[in-house]
Design a protein around this motif. Structure first.
Motif, PDB file in Angstrom:
ATOM      1  N   ILE A  51       0.871  -1.174   0.000  1.00 38.09           N
ATOM      2  CA  ILE A  51       0.000   0.000   0.000  1.00 38.09           C
ATOM      3  C   ILE A  51       0.913   1.232   0.000  1.00 38.09           C
ATOM      4  N   PRO A  52       0.383   2.417  -0.384  1.00 38.02           N
ATOM      5  CA  PRO A  52       1.250   3.604  -0.481  1.00 38.02           C
ATOM      6  C   PRO A  52       1.950   3.922   0.841  1.00 38.02           C
ATOM      7  N   ASP A  53       3.153   4.509   0.723  1.00 33.59           N
ATOM      8  CA  ASP A  53       3.963   4.810   1.910  1.00 33.59           C
ATOM      9  C   ASP A  53       3.233   5.683   2.937  1.00 33.59           C
ATOM     10  N   ASN A  54       2.441   6.664   2.468  1.00 34.15           N
ATOM     11  CA  ASN A  54       1.763   7.529   3.440  1.00 34.15           C
ATOM     12  C   ASN A  54       0.724   6.766   4.253  1.00 34.15           C
ATOM     13  N   GLU A  55       0.127   5.729   3.618  1.00 33.76           N
ATOM     14  CA  GLU A  55      -0.792   4.841   4.342  1.00 33.76           C
ATOM     15  C   GLU A  55      -0.032   4.027   5.406  1.00 33.76           C
ATOM     16  N   ILE A  56       1.118   3.510   4.987  1.00 30.72           N
ATOM     17  CA  ILE A  56       1.947   2.724   5.926  1.00 30.72           C
ATOM     18  C   ILE A  56       2.314   3.602   7.126  1.00 30.72           C
ATOM     19  N   LYS A  57       2.726   4.841   6.837  1.00 28.43           N
ATOM     20  CA  LYS A  57       3.126   5.768   7.908  1.00 28.43           C
ATOM     21  C   LYS A  57       1.958   6.048   8.846  1.00 28.43           C
ATOM     22  N   ARG A  58       0.765   6.201   8.283  1.00 28.79           N
ATOM     23  CA  ARG A  58      -0.409   6.499   9.096  1.00 28.79           C
ATOM     24  C   ARG A  58      -0.687   5.331  10.053  1.00 28.79           C
ATOM     25  N   ILE A  59      -0.580   4.097   9.522  1.00 29.06           N
ATOM     26  CA  ILE A  59      -0.843   2.925  10.360  1.00 29.06           C
ATOM     27  C   ILE A  59       0.238   2.768  11.449  1.00 29.06           C
ATOM     28  N   LEU A  60       1.495   3.027  11.060  1.00 28.82           N
ATOM     29  CA  LEU A  60       2.584   2.897  12.034  1.00 28.82           C
ATOM     30  C   LEU A  60       2.452   3.921  13.156  1.00 28.82           C
ATOM     31  N   GLY A  61       1.918   5.104  12.787  1.00 27.90           N
ATOM     32  CA  GLY A  61       1.742   6.155  13.776  1.00 27.90           C
ATOM     33  C   GLY A  61       3.046   6.515  14.444  1.00 27.90           C
ATOM     34  N   PRO A  62       3.009   6.823  15.736  1.00 24.07           N
ATOM     35  CA  PRO A  62       4.231   7.268  16.414  1.00 24.07           C
ATOM     36  C   PRO A  62       5.112   6.104  16.877  1.00 24.07           C
ATOM     37  N   SER A  63       4.743   4.853  16.522  1.00 26.00           N
ATOM     38  CA  SER A  63       5.519   3.710  17.025  1.00 26.00           C
ATOM     39  C   SER A  63       6.940   3.694  16.464  1.00 26.00           C
ATOM     40  N   ILE A  64       7.135   4.317  15.285  1.00 26.39           N
ATOM     41  CA  ILE A  64       8.481   4.379  14.700  1.00 26.39           C
ATOM     42  C   ILE A  64       8.922   5.834  14.633  1.00 26.39           C
ATOM     43  N   ASP A  65      10.151   6.089  15.054  1.00 29.57           N
ATOM     44  CA  ASP A  65      10.668   7.447  15.101  1.00 29.57           C
ATOM     45  C   ASP A  65      10.741   8.071  13.702  1.00 29.57           C
ATOM     46  N   ASP A  66      10.359   9.347  13.624  1.00 33.95           N
ATOM     47  CA  ASP A  66      10.357  10.068  12.350  1.00 33.95           C
ATOM     48  C   ASP A  66      11.695  10.041  11.624  1.00 33.95           C
ATOM     49  N   SER A  67      12.781  10.073  12.426  1.00 33.74           N
ATOM     50  CA  SER A  67      14.107  10.172  11.820  1.00 33.74           C
ATOM     51  C   SER A  67      14.499   8.926  11.030  1.00 33.74           C
ATOM     52  N   ILE A  68      13.859   7.793  11.317  1.00 39.79           N
ATOM     53  CA  ILE A  68      14.238   6.574  10.585  1.00 39.79           C
ATOM     54  C   ILE A  68      13.087   5.999   9.768  1.00 39.79           C
ATOM     55  N   ILE A  69      11.947   6.715   9.743  1.00 36.51           N
ATOM     56  CA  ILE A  69      10.747   6.103   9.171  1.00 36.51           C
ATOM     57  C   ILE A  69      10.910   5.671   7.710  1.00 36.51           C
ATOM     58  N   ASP A  70      11.583   6.507   6.871  1.00 36.16           N
ATOM     59  CA  ASP A  70      11.714   6.143   5.455  1.00 36.16           C
ATOM     60  C   ASP A  70      12.589   4.901   5.273  1.00 36.16           C
ATOM     61  N   ASP A  71      13.715   4.861   5.991  1.00 34.10           N
ATOM     62  CA  ASP A  71      14.595   3.689   5.914  1.00 34.10           C
ATOM     63  C   ASP A  71      13.914   2.460   6.518  1.00 34.10           C
ATOM     64  N   PHE A  72      13.136   2.687   7.582  1.00 39.94           N
ATOM     65  CA  PHE A  72      12.400   1.593   8.208  1.00 39.94           C
ATOM     66  C   PHE A  72      11.431   0.962   7.202  1.00 39.94           C
ATOM     67  N   ILE A  73      10.717   1.795   6.455  1.00 37.88           N
ATOM     68  CA  ILE A  73       9.746   1.270   5.485  1.00 37.88           C
ATOM     69  C   ILE A  73      10.458   0.503   4.361  1.00 37.88           C
TER      70      ILE A  73
END
Ligand SMILES: [Zn+2]
Length: 270
Positions: free
Chosen positions: A71-93
């Protein structure tokens, strides 16, 4: 002749699995000031970012089975919410996606491989690298040429390490590793003690699980089906092709270096 003054921007070292790429890569890292960029390491580093974050949710929820894609990255980010730190979110995905394909034994789509590669390549300003394991398909090669053109860098040459299937199979099947300390042996060229024990720690050596003849033949077939057309494509786009013999009569560091340098000279690159 000063080799380091030749200033190569990027070199591709290609060849069948087991053809002897690493000694050629070493020639460029030792003598031409380039660094090795291996697809395997890139994947491992992104998967490590994912693993280190110790995410406890179900990653299948990010994959759309009907569309057969994430699913699109922004959807993934929305579901992950604050559980993953912003500074690593793109590499995490990116790591999450790599983990998904690799752990399920699925073919990694070119689009993801390209993104992982680009993210790593950008850290060195798209130059100074010996690329190893990339590009492996025509789509990846096309992406690489577009990327280097956009960034004002280039691929100076493809160094193709040539070796016959039979020679590769014979050499690979003789390889043994120590499961305890990681030392590498060869039944013929560097035999373990009494034919089966590690000379460093004494553990019984084993055949690597990737080194079965069946898996090796699959890798050789994949080279013919995907990598050879990729090499042809790059060559047609004007990237000089330097062919070197994988098996040398005398296999020393000096001999390997000479065969690579001779090939580069013959192609007018030195
Ligand atoms: Zn050992």
């Amino acid at each position: 002749m000063s080799l380091s003054s030749s200033n190569f921007e990027n070199i591709l070292v290609m060849g069948k699995s087991g053809a002897g790429k690493q000694p050629r890569i070493d020639v460029f890292t030792t003598n031409f000031g380039l660094k090795q960029l291996s697809t395997g390491n890139i994947f491992r580093s992104f998967m490590k970012i994912f693993n280190d974050a110790a995410y406890e949710g179900d990653i299948d929820q990010f994959y759309d089975n009907k569309k057969n894609e994430f699913i699109p990255d922004n959807e993934i980010k929305r579901i992950l919410g604050p559980s993953i730190d912003d500074s690593i979110i793109d590499d995490f995905i990116l790591g999450l996606k790599a983990h998904y394909y690799v752990s399920n034994g699925l073919y990694v789509p070119d689009s993801l491989t390209n993104m992982l590669f680009e993210s790593y390549f950008s850290r060195s300003d798209y130059k100074g690298m010996v690329l190893d394991g990339y590009p492996r398909t025509e789509a990846q090669a096309e992406y690489l040429l577009k990327l280097t053109a956009e960034k004002g860098t280039k691929i100076d040459a493809i160094v193709l390490v040539e070796n016959e299937d039979d020679a590769i199979i014979k050499r690979t099947m003789g390889r043994r590793i120590c499961p305890s300390c990681g030392a590498v042996f060869h039944l013929e060229f560097k035999p373990p003690k009494d034919g089966k024990f590690c000379r460093k720690c004494g553990a019984e050596v084993i055949l690597r699980s990737d080194d079965t003849e069946e898996k090796l033949r699959m890798r050789l077939q994949e080279f013919r089906d995907k990598t050879m057309p990729t090499i042809r494509f790059l060559s047609e786009k004007g990237i000089p092709l330097v062919k070197t013999e994988g098996d040398l009569p005398v296999f020393t560091e000096e001999a390997v270096k000479k065969s690579v340098v001779d090939g580069l000279k013959k192609a007018g690159l030195l």
